[in-house]
Design a protein around this motif. Sequence first.
Motif, PDB file in Angstrom:
ATOM      1  N   ASN A 131       0.835  -1.213   0.000  1.00  0.00           N
ATOM      2  CA  ASN A 131       0.000   0.000   0.000  1.00  0.00           C
ATOM      3  C   ASN A 131       0.864   1.256   0.000  1.00  0.00           C
ATOM      4  O   ASN A 131       0.564   2.216  -0.696  1.00  0.00           O
ATOM      5  N   VAL A 132       1.927   1.229   0.810  1.00  0.00           N
ATOM      6  CA  VAL A 132       2.804   2.408   0.873  1.00  0.00           C
ATOM      7  C   VAL A 132       3.479   2.597  -0.484  1.00  0.00           C
ATOM      8  O   VAL A 132       3.542   3.713  -1.014  1.00  0.00           O
ATOM      9  N   HIS A 133       3.943   1.493  -1.068  1.00  0.00           N
ATOM     10  CA  HIS A 133       4.599   1.579  -2.371  1.00  0.00           C
ATOM     11  C   HIS A 133       3.644   2.183  -3.398  1.00  0.00           C
ATOM     12  O   HIS A 133       4.020   3.095  -4.153  1.00  0.00           O
ATOM     13  N   ALA A 134       2.389   1.734  -3.399  1.00  0.00           N
ATOM     14  CA  ALA A 134       1.404   2.262  -4.355  1.00  0.00           C
ATOM     15  C   ALA A 134       1.093   3.731  -4.070  1.00  0.00           C
ATOM     16  O   ALA A 134       0.820   4.506  -4.998  1.00  0.00           O
ATOM     17  N   SER A 135       1.137   4.129  -2.805  1.00  0.00           N
ATOM     18  CA  SER A 135       0.774   5.510  -2.438  1.00  0.00           C
ATOM     19  C   SER A 135       1.868   6.514  -2.770  1.00  0.00           C
ATOM     20  O   SER A 135       1.620   7.719  -2.795  1.00  0.00           O
ATOM     21  N   LEU A 136       3.102   6.019  -2.977  1.00  0.00           N
ATOM     22  CA  LEU A 136       4.207   6.924  -3.308  1.00  0.00           C
ATOM     23  C   LEU A 136       4.199   7.270  -4.791  1.00  0.00           C
ATOM     24  O   LEU A 136       3.806   6.443  -5.631  1.00  0.00           O
ATOM     25  N   VAL A 141      10.117   8.114  -1.483  1.00  0.00           N
ATOM     26  CA  VAL A 141      10.976   7.430  -0.501  1.00  0.00           C
ATOM     27  C   VAL A 141      10.143   7.035   0.719  1.00  0.00           C
ATOM     28  O   VAL A 141       9.290   7.802   1.181  1.00  0.00           O
ATOM     29  N   PHE A 142      10.416   5.831   1.214  1.00  0.00           N
ATOM     30  CA  PHE A 142       9.750   5.332   2.429  1.00  0.00           C
ATOM     31  C   PHE A 142      10.822   5.147   3.505  1.00  0.00           C
ATOM     32  O   PHE A 142      11.799   4.418   3.297  1.00  0.00           O
ATOM     33  N   VAL A 143      10.638   5.812   4.654  1.00  0.00           N
ATOM     34  CA  VAL A 143      11.588   5.676   5.773  1.00  0.00           C
ATOM     35  C   VAL A 143      10.896   4.936   6.909  1.00  0.00           C
ATOM     36  O   VAL A 143       9.840   5.358   7.390  1.00  0.00           O
ATOM     37  N   MET A 144      11.509   3.822   7.330  1.00  0.00           N
ATOM     38  CA  MET A 144      10.966   3.032   8.441  1.00  0.00           C
ATOM     39  C   MET A 144      11.966   3.053   9.593  1.00  0.00           C
ATOM     40  O   MET A 144      13.180   3.025   9.367  1.00  0.00           O
ATOM     41  N   ASP A 212      14.351  -7.627   2.361  1.00  0.00           N
ATOM     42  CA  ASP A 212      13.726  -8.561   1.418  1.00  0.00           C
ATOM     43  C   ASP A 212      12.247  -8.227   1.218  1.00  0.00           C
ATOM     44  O   ASP A 212      11.739  -8.238   0.099  1.00  0.00           O
ATOM     45  N   ARG A 213      11.561  -7.931   2.304  1.00  0.00           N
ATOM     46  CA  ARG A 213      10.124  -7.633   2.197  1.00  0.00           C
ATOM     47  C   ARG A 213       9.878  -6.336   1.436  1.00  0.00           C
ATOM     48  O   ARG A 213       8.938  -6.224   0.648  1.00  0.00           O
ATOM     49  N   LEU A 214      10.737  -5.347   1.680  1.00  0.00           N
ATOM     50  CA  LEU A 214      10.574  -4.078   0.949  1.00  0.00           C
ATOM     51  C   LEU A 214      10.795  -4.300  -0.547  1.00  0.00           C
ATOM     52  O   LEU A 214      10.048  -3.773  -1.377  1.00  0.00           O
ATOM     53  N   HIS A 215      11.786  -5.119  -0.891  1.00  0.00           N
ATOM     54  CA  HIS A 215      12.008  -5.424  -2.312  1.00  0.00           C
ATOM     55  C   HIS A 215      10.803  -6.172  -2.890  1.00  0.00           C
ATOM     56  O   HIS A 215      10.332  -5.857  -3.973  1.00  0.00           O
ATOM     57  N   GLN A 216      10.301  -7.141  -2.115  1.00  0.00           N
ATOM     58  CA  GLN A 216       9.130  -7.924  -2.551  1.00  0.00           C
ATOM     59  C   GLN A 216       7.922  -7.027  -2.797  1.00  0.00           C
ATOM     60  O   GLN A 216       7.101  -7.299  -3.669  1.00  0.00           O
ATOM     61  N   ALA A 217       7.815  -5.950  -2.001  1.00  0.00           N
ATOM     62  CA  ALA A 217       6.681  -5.036  -2.151  1.00  0.00           C
ATOM     63  C   ALA A 217       6.855  -4.104  -3.349  1.00  0.00           C
ATOM     64  O   ALA A 217       5.951  -3.333  -3.668  1.00  0.00           O
ATOM     65  N   GLY A 218       8.030  -4.160  -3.989  1.00  0.00           N
ATOM     66  CA  GLY A 218       8.218  -3.387  -5.216  1.00  0.00           C
ATOM     67  C   GLY A 218       9.263  -2.293  -5.126  1.00  0.00           C
ATOM     68  O   GLY A 218       9.549  -1.629  -6.133  1.00  0.00           O
ATOM     69  N   PHE A 219       9.838  -2.057  -3.940  1.00  0.00           N
ATOM     70  CA  PHE A 219      10.831  -0.978  -3.824  1.00  0.00           C
ATOM     71  C   PHE A 219      12.103  -1.372  -4.575  1.00  0.00           C
ATOM     72  O   PHE A 219      12.572  -2.508  -4.485  1.00  0.00           O
ATOM     73  N   ALA A 237      23.570  -1.287  16.729  1.00  0.00           N
ATOM     74  CA  ALA A 237      22.681  -0.165  16.409  1.00  0.00           C
ATOM     75  C   ALA A 237      21.359  -0.290  17.158  1.00  0.00           C
ATOM     76  O   ALA A 237      20.678  -1.306  17.049  1.00  0.00           O
ATOM     77  N   PRO A 238      20.988   0.759  17.889  1.00  0.00           N
ATOM     78  CA  PRO A 238      19.734   0.666  18.648  1.00  0.00           C
ATOM     79  C   PRO A 238      18.499   0.670  17.767  1.00  0.00           C
ATOM     80  O   PRO A 238      17.424   0.259  18.184  1.00  0.00           O
ATOM     81  N   ARG A 239      18.607   1.147  16.531  1.00  0.00           N
ATOM     82  CA  ARG A 239      17.437   1.181  15.650  1.00  0.00           C
ATOM     83  C   ARG A 239      17.759   0.539  14.306  1.00  0.00           C
ATOM     84  O   ARG A 239      18.926   0.509  13.884  1.00  0.00           O
ATOM     85  N   LEU A 240      16.735   0.039  13.681  1.00  0.00           N
ATOM     86  CA  LEU A 240      16.822  -0.429  12.296  1.00  0.00           C
ATOM     87  C   LEU A 240      16.063   0.593  11.449  1.00  0.00           C
ATOM     88  O   LEU A 240      14.833   0.695  11.538  1.00  0.00           O
ATOM     89  N   VAL A 241      16.808   1.371  10.679  1.00  0.00           N
ATOM     90  CA  VAL A 241      16.204   2.414   9.836  1.00  0.00           C
ATOM     91  C   VAL A 241      16.360   1.984   8.383  1.00  0.00           C
ATOM     92  O   VAL A 241      17.487   1.770   7.911  1.00  0.00           O
ATOM     93  N   ALA A 242      15.239   1.832   7.686  1.00  0.00           N
ATOM     94  CA  ALA A 242      15.285   1.455   6.270  1.00  0.00           C
ATOM     95  C   ALA A 242      14.855   2.655   5.431  1.00  0.00           C
ATOM     96  O   ALA A 242      13.866   3.322   5.764  1.00  0.00           O
ATOM     97  N   VAL A 243      15.610   2.912   4.366  1.00  0.00           N
ATOM     98  CA  VAL A 243      15.244   3.970   3.426  1.00  0.00           C
ATOM     99  C   VAL A 243      15.038   3.279   2.076  1.00  0.00           C
ATOM    100  O   VAL A 243      15.983   2.791   1.459  1.00  0.00           O
ATOM    101  N   ALA A 244      13.768   3.216   1.667  1.00  0.00           N
ATOM    102  CA  ALA A 244      13.411   2.445   0.465  1.00  0.00           C
ATOM    103  C   ALA A 244      12.892   3.398  -0.619  1.00  0.00           C
ATOM    104  O   ALA A 244      12.079   4.274  -0.336  1.00  0.00           O
ATOM    105  N   ARG A 245      13.401   3.201  -1.842  1.00  0.00           N
ATOM    106  CA  ARG A 245      13.025   4.110  -2.931  1.00  0.00           C
ATOM    107  C   ARG A 245      12.178   3.404  -3.975  1.00  0.00           C
ATOM    108  O   ARG A 245      12.477   2.275  -4.378  1.00  0.00           O
ATOM    109  N   LYS A 246      11.146   4.111  -4.430  1.00  0.00           N
ATOM    110  CA  LYS A 246      10.326   3.608  -5.543  1.00  0.00           C
ATOM    111  C   LYS A 246      10.975   4.103  -6.828  1.00  0.00           C
ATOM    112  O   LYS A 246      11.373   5.267  -6.903  1.00  0.00           O
ATOM    113  N   SER A 247      11.090   3.232  -7.831  1.00  0.00           N
ATOM    114  CA  SER A 247      11.825   3.650  -9.048  1.00  0.00           C
ATOM    115  C   SER A 247      10.988   4.641  -9.851  1.00  0.00           C
ATOM    116  O   SER A 247       9.778   4.729  -9.672  1.00  0.00           O
TER     117      SER A 247
END
Length: 247
Positions: A131-136, A141-144, A212-219, A237-247
Amino acid sequence: MPEWFENERFWIETYPYMFDAARFAAADEQVRKILKLAGRRRGAVLDLCCGPGRHAVALARRGFRVTGVDRTQFLLNKARQHARKSRAKVEFVHSDMRDFVRPDSFDLALSLFTSFGYFDNKDDDMMVLRNVHASLRRGGVFVMDLAGKEWLAKVFQPTNSTRHPDGSVLIHVHEIFDDWTRIRNEWILLKGDKALRFKFHHTIYSGQELKDRLHQAGFAKVNLYGDFEAHPYGPEAPRLVAVARKS
Ligand SMILES: C[S@@+](CC[C@H](N)C(=O)[O-])C[C@H]1O[C@@H](n2cnc3c(N)ncnc32)[C@H](O)[C@@H]1O
Protein backbone atom coordinates in the motif's frame (compact mmCIF):
# COMPACT_ATOMS: atom_id res chain seq x y z
CA MET A 1 -11.15 -11.67 18.87
CA PRO A 2 -9.99 -8.04 18.80
CA GLU A 3 -6.25 -7.56 18.25
CA TRP A 4 -4.20 -5.88 21.00
CA PHE A 5 -3.71 -2.59 19.18
CA GLU A 6 -7.50 -2.15 18.91
CA ASN A 7 -7.66 -1.67 22.68
CA GLU A 8 -8.01 2.13 23.05
CA ARG A 9 -7.36 1.76 26.79
CA PHE A 10 -3.82 0.52 26.06
CA TRP A 11 -2.97 3.77 24.23
CA ILE A 12 -4.74 5.96 26.82
CA GLU A 13 -3.01 4.43 29.86
CA THR A 14 0.44 4.17 28.30
CA TYR A 15 0.33 7.63 26.69
CA PRO A 16 2.28 9.45 29.47
CA TYR A 17 5.12 6.89 29.19
CA MET A 18 5.19 6.44 25.43
CA PHE A 19 4.76 10.09 24.47
CA ASP A 20 6.34 12.12 27.26
CA ALA A 21 7.61 15.70 26.80
CA ALA A 22 11.13 14.52 25.86
CA ARG A 23 9.71 12.41 23.00
CA PHE A 24 7.75 15.41 21.66
CA ALA A 25 10.82 17.64 22.02
CA ALA A 26 12.97 15.15 20.04
CA ALA A 27 10.62 15.01 17.03
CA ASP A 28 11.70 18.16 15.18
CA GLU A 29 15.38 17.16 15.18
CA GLN A 30 14.42 13.64 14.05
CA VAL A 31 12.45 15.15 11.18
CA ARG A 32 15.46 17.27 10.15
CA LYS A 33 17.65 14.15 10.01
CA ILE A 34 15.01 12.06 8.23
CA LEU A 35 14.60 14.70 5.51
CA LYS A 36 18.37 14.75 4.98
CA LEU A 37 18.48 10.94 4.86
CA ALA A 38 15.61 10.81 2.36
CA GLY A 39 16.86 13.81 0.34
CA ARG A 40 13.50 15.58 0.48
CA ARG A 41 12.96 19.35 0.78
CA ARG A 42 9.32 19.73 -0.17
CA GLY A 43 6.24 17.82 -1.23
CA ALA A 44 3.54 15.60 0.20
CA VAL A 45 4.27 13.32 3.17
CA LEU A 46 2.39 10.33 4.55
CA ASP A 47 2.99 9.73 8.27
CA LEU A 48 1.62 6.20 8.67
CA CYS A 49 0.65 5.44 12.29
CA CYS A 50 1.20 9.08 13.17
CA GLY A 51 0.06 8.68 16.79
CA PRO A 52 -0.13 12.08 18.55
CA GLY A 53 1.33 13.82 15.49
CA ARG A 54 4.86 14.53 16.75
CA HIS A 55 6.45 14.20 13.32
CA ALA A 56 3.40 15.19 11.25
CA VAL A 57 3.24 18.60 12.93
CA ALA A 58 7.02 19.16 12.69
CA LEU A 59 6.84 18.38 8.95
CA ALA A 60 3.85 20.68 8.36
CA ARG A 61 5.70 23.49 10.12
CA ARG A 62 8.54 23.00 7.64
CA GLY A 63 6.14 23.57 4.75
CA PHE A 64 5.28 19.97 3.75
CA ARG A 65 1.72 18.89 2.92
CA VAL A 66 1.16 16.19 5.52
CA THR A 67 -1.33 13.36 5.88
CA GLY A 68 -1.27 11.52 9.20
CA VAL A 69 -2.99 8.12 9.37
CA ASP A 70 -3.80 6.24 12.57
CA ARG A 71 -6.48 3.84 13.83
CA THR A 72 -6.59 5.08 17.47
CA GLN A 73 -9.13 7.90 17.90
CA PHE A 74 -7.62 8.96 21.23
CA LEU A 75 -4.23 9.54 19.60
CA LEU A 76 -5.71 11.26 16.55
CA ASN A 77 -7.46 13.69 18.90
CA LYS A 78 -4.14 14.35 20.62
CA ALA A 79 -2.60 14.92 17.17
CA ARG A 80 -5.34 17.39 16.20
CA GLN A 81 -4.81 19.31 19.45
CA HIS A 82 -1.05 19.37 18.87
CA ALA A 83 -1.55 20.69 15.30
CA ARG A 84 -4.01 23.36 16.47
CA LYS A 85 -1.67 24.59 19.21
CA SER A 86 1.27 24.66 16.77
CA ARG A 87 -0.85 26.40 14.07
CA ALA A 88 0.07 23.59 11.68
CA LYS A 89 -2.22 22.35 8.92
CA VAL A 90 -2.28 18.54 8.76
CA GLU A 91 -4.81 16.15 7.23
CA PHE A 92 -5.55 13.43 9.79
CA VAL A 93 -7.21 10.22 8.58
CA HIS A 94 -8.75 7.58 10.80
CA SER A 95 -7.81 4.28 9.18
CA ASP A 96 -6.15 0.95 9.75
CA MET A 97 -2.72 0.93 8.07
CA ARG A 98 -3.81 -2.16 6.11
CA ASP A 99 -6.64 -0.21 4.47
CA PHE A 100 -5.00 3.12 3.67
CA VAL A 101 -3.87 3.46 0.08
CA ARG A 102 -3.90 6.64 -2.06
CA PRO A 103 -2.16 5.85 -5.36
CA ASP A 104 0.71 8.07 -6.60
CA SER A 105 0.12 10.76 -3.98
CA PHE A 106 3.19 11.14 -1.75
CA ASP A 107 6.86 12.05 -2.15
CA LEU A 108 7.80 10.67 1.26
CA ALA A 109 6.20 8.10 3.57
CA LEU A 110 7.16 7.43 7.19
CA SER A 111 6.62 4.59 9.64
CA LEU A 112 8.38 5.67 12.85
CA PHE A 113 8.96 4.48 16.41
CA THR A 114 8.25 0.77 15.80
CA SER A 115 4.84 1.13 14.16
CA PHE A 116 5.19 -1.97 11.98
CA GLY A 117 4.83 -5.74 12.43
CA TYR A 118 1.70 -5.66 14.60
CA PHE A 119 -0.38 -8.28 12.78
CA ASP A 120 -0.87 -11.95 13.63
CA ASN A 121 -0.94 -12.69 9.93
CA LYS A 122 2.48 -11.74 8.55
CA ASP A 123 0.94 -11.30 5.07
CA ASP A 124 -0.78 -8.20 6.48
CA ASP A 125 2.65 -6.58 6.95
CA MET A 126 3.31 -7.18 3.25
CA MET A 127 -0.03 -5.60 2.39
CA VAL A 128 1.01 -2.46 4.33
CA LEU A 129 4.32 -2.27 2.42
CA ARG A 130 2.52 -2.73 -0.92
CA ASN A 131 0.00 0.00 0.00
CA VAL A 132 2.80 2.41 0.87
CA HIS A 133 4.60 1.58 -2.37
CA ALA A 134 1.40 2.26 -4.36
CA SER A 135 0.77 5.51 -2.44
CA LEU A 136 4.21 6.92 -3.31
CA ARG A 137 4.89 8.84 -6.51
CA ARG A 138 7.73 7.70 -8.81
CA GLY A 139 11.03 8.39 -7.03
CA GLY A 140 9.21 8.55 -3.68
CA VAL A 141 10.98 7.43 -0.50
CA PHE A 142 9.75 5.33 2.43
CA VAL A 143 11.59 5.68 5.77
CA MET A 144 10.97 3.03 8.44
CA ASP A 145 12.31 3.06 12.00
CA LEU A 146 12.07 -0.12 14.11
CA ALA A 147 13.88 -2.02 16.81
CA GLY A 148 15.99 -4.52 14.83
CA LYS A 149 16.32 -8.20 15.62
CA GLU A 150 20.15 -8.12 15.70
CA TRP A 151 20.16 -5.53 18.50
CA LEU A 152 17.33 -7.29 20.37
CA ALA A 153 19.28 -10.57 20.31
CA LYS A 154 22.26 -8.75 21.82
CA VAL A 155 20.51 -6.86 24.62
CA PHE A 156 17.49 -9.08 25.32
CA GLN A 157 16.46 -9.31 28.99
CA PRO A 158 13.27 -11.09 30.05
CA THR A 159 12.31 -8.29 32.48
CA ASN A 160 13.23 -4.72 33.25
CA SER A 161 11.51 -1.75 34.84
CA THR A 162 11.45 2.04 34.74
CA ARG A 163 10.44 4.54 37.41
CA HIS A 164 8.65 7.71 36.30
CA PRO A 165 8.47 11.26 37.71
CA ASP A 166 4.86 10.75 38.88
CA GLY A 167 6.09 7.89 41.13
CA SER A 168 4.66 5.11 38.96
CA VAL A 169 6.74 2.09 38.00
CA LEU A 170 6.47 0.35 34.64
CA ILE A 171 7.58 -3.29 34.60
CA HIS A 172 8.30 -4.77 31.18
CA VAL A 173 8.24 -8.54 30.67
CA HIS A 174 9.43 -9.86 27.30
CA GLU A 175 9.35 -13.25 25.65
CA ILE A 176 10.59 -14.22 22.20
CA PHE A 177 8.48 -16.82 20.39
CA ASP A 178 7.60 -18.28 17.00
CA ASP A 179 11.22 -19.25 16.15
CA TRP A 180 12.68 -15.83 16.96
CA THR A 181 10.24 -14.06 14.67
CA ARG A 182 8.03 -12.38 17.30
CA ILE A 183 8.21 -10.74 20.70
CA ARG A 184 5.47 -10.90 23.32
CA ASN A 185 5.49 -8.02 25.80
CA GLU A 186 3.64 -7.52 29.04
CA TRP A 187 3.63 -4.06 30.62
CA ILE A 188 2.61 -3.90 34.27
CA LEU A 189 1.97 -0.37 35.41
CA LEU A 190 2.11 0.16 39.19
CA LYS A 191 0.46 3.47 40.13
CA GLY A 192 -0.16 4.02 43.84
CA ASP A 193 -1.89 0.83 44.96
CA LYS A 194 -3.29 0.17 41.47
CA ALA A 195 -1.80 -2.27 38.96
CA LEU A 196 -2.70 -2.24 35.27
CA ARG A 197 -1.60 -4.96 32.90
CA PHE A 198 -1.31 -4.86 29.10
CA LYS A 199 -0.09 -7.55 26.76
CA PHE A 200 0.98 -6.99 23.17
CA HIS A 201 3.14 -8.71 20.61
CA HIS A 202 4.72 -7.94 17.27
CA THR A 203 6.95 -9.41 14.60
CA ILE A 204 10.65 -8.63 14.87
CA TYR A 205 12.62 -8.13 11.67
CA SER A 206 16.31 -8.49 11.02
CA GLY A 207 17.81 -5.97 8.60
CA GLN A 208 17.90 -8.52 5.79
CA GLU A 209 14.32 -9.73 6.44
CA LEU A 210 12.98 -6.18 6.26
CA LYS A 211 15.04 -5.43 3.16
CA ASP A 212 13.73 -8.56 1.42
CA ARG A 213 10.12 -7.63 2.20
CA LEU A 214 10.57 -4.08 0.95
CA HIS A 215 12.01 -5.42 -2.31
CA GLN A 216 9.13 -7.92 -2.55
CA ALA A 217 6.68 -5.04 -2.15
CA GLY A 218 8.22 -3.39 -5.22
CA PHE A 219 10.83 -0.98 -3.82
CA ALA A 220 13.79 -0.67 -6.20
CA LYS A 221 16.54 0.29 -3.77
CA VAL A 222 16.73 -0.24 -0.01
CA ASN A 223 19.46 1.10 2.29
CA LEU A 224 19.71 0.20 5.97
CA TYR A 225 21.10 2.40 8.75
CA GLY A 226 21.48 2.18 12.52
CA ASP A 227 19.94 5.59 13.20
CA PHE A 228 18.69 8.72 11.42
CA GLU A 229 22.28 9.94 11.00
CA ALA A 230 23.19 7.20 8.54
CA HIS A 231 25.46 5.24 10.88
CA PRO A 232 25.80 1.60 9.74
CA TYR A 233 23.21 -0.98 10.76
CA GLY A 234 24.27 -3.95 12.92
CA PRO A 235 23.97 -5.53 16.37
CA GLU A 236 25.35 -2.36 17.99
CA ALA A 237 22.68 -0.17 16.41
CA PRO A 238 19.73 0.67 18.65
CA ARG A 239 17.44 1.18 15.65
CA LEU A 240 16.82 -0.43 12.30
CA VAL A 241 16.20 2.41 9.84
CA ALA A 242 15.29 1.46 6.27
CA VAL A 243 15.24 3.97 3.43
CA ALA A 244 13.41 2.45 0.47
CA ARG A 245 13.02 4.11 -2.93
CA LYS A 246 10.33 3.61 -5.54
CA SER A 247 11.83 3.65 -9.05
C1 LIG B 1 4.45 3.31 18.95
S1 LIG B 1 3.19 4.33 18.30
C2 LIG B 1 4.11 5.41 17.25
C3 LIG B 1 3.38 6.69 16.91
C4 LIG B 1 4.16 7.71 16.06
N1 LIG B 1 4.68 7.13 14.83
C5 LIG B 1 5.28 8.37 16.83
O1 LIG B 1 6.46 8.16 16.48
O2 LIG B 1 4.98 9.09 17.77
C6 LIG B 1 2.32 3.23 17.20
C7 LIG B 1 1.11 3.86 16.53
O3 LIG B 1 0.52 2.92 15.65
C8 LIG B 1 -0.89 3.08 15.69
N2 LIG B 1 -1.49 1.83 15.20
C9 LIG B 1 -1.47 0.62 15.81
N3 LIG B 1 -2.06 -0.30 15.04
C10 LIG B 1 -2.48 0.34 13.93
C11 LIG B 1 -3.16 -0.09 12.75
N4 LIG B 1 -3.52 -1.36 12.59
N5 LIG B 1 -3.42 0.84 11.80
C12 LIG B 1 -3.06 2.13 11.96
N6 LIG B 1 -2.43 2.60 13.06
C13 LIG B 1 -2.12 1.71 14.03
C14 LIG B 1 -1.18 3.40 17.14
O4 LIG B 1 -2.42 3.99 17.31
C15 LIG B 1 0.00 4.31 17.47
O5 LIG B 1 -0.31 5.64 17.18
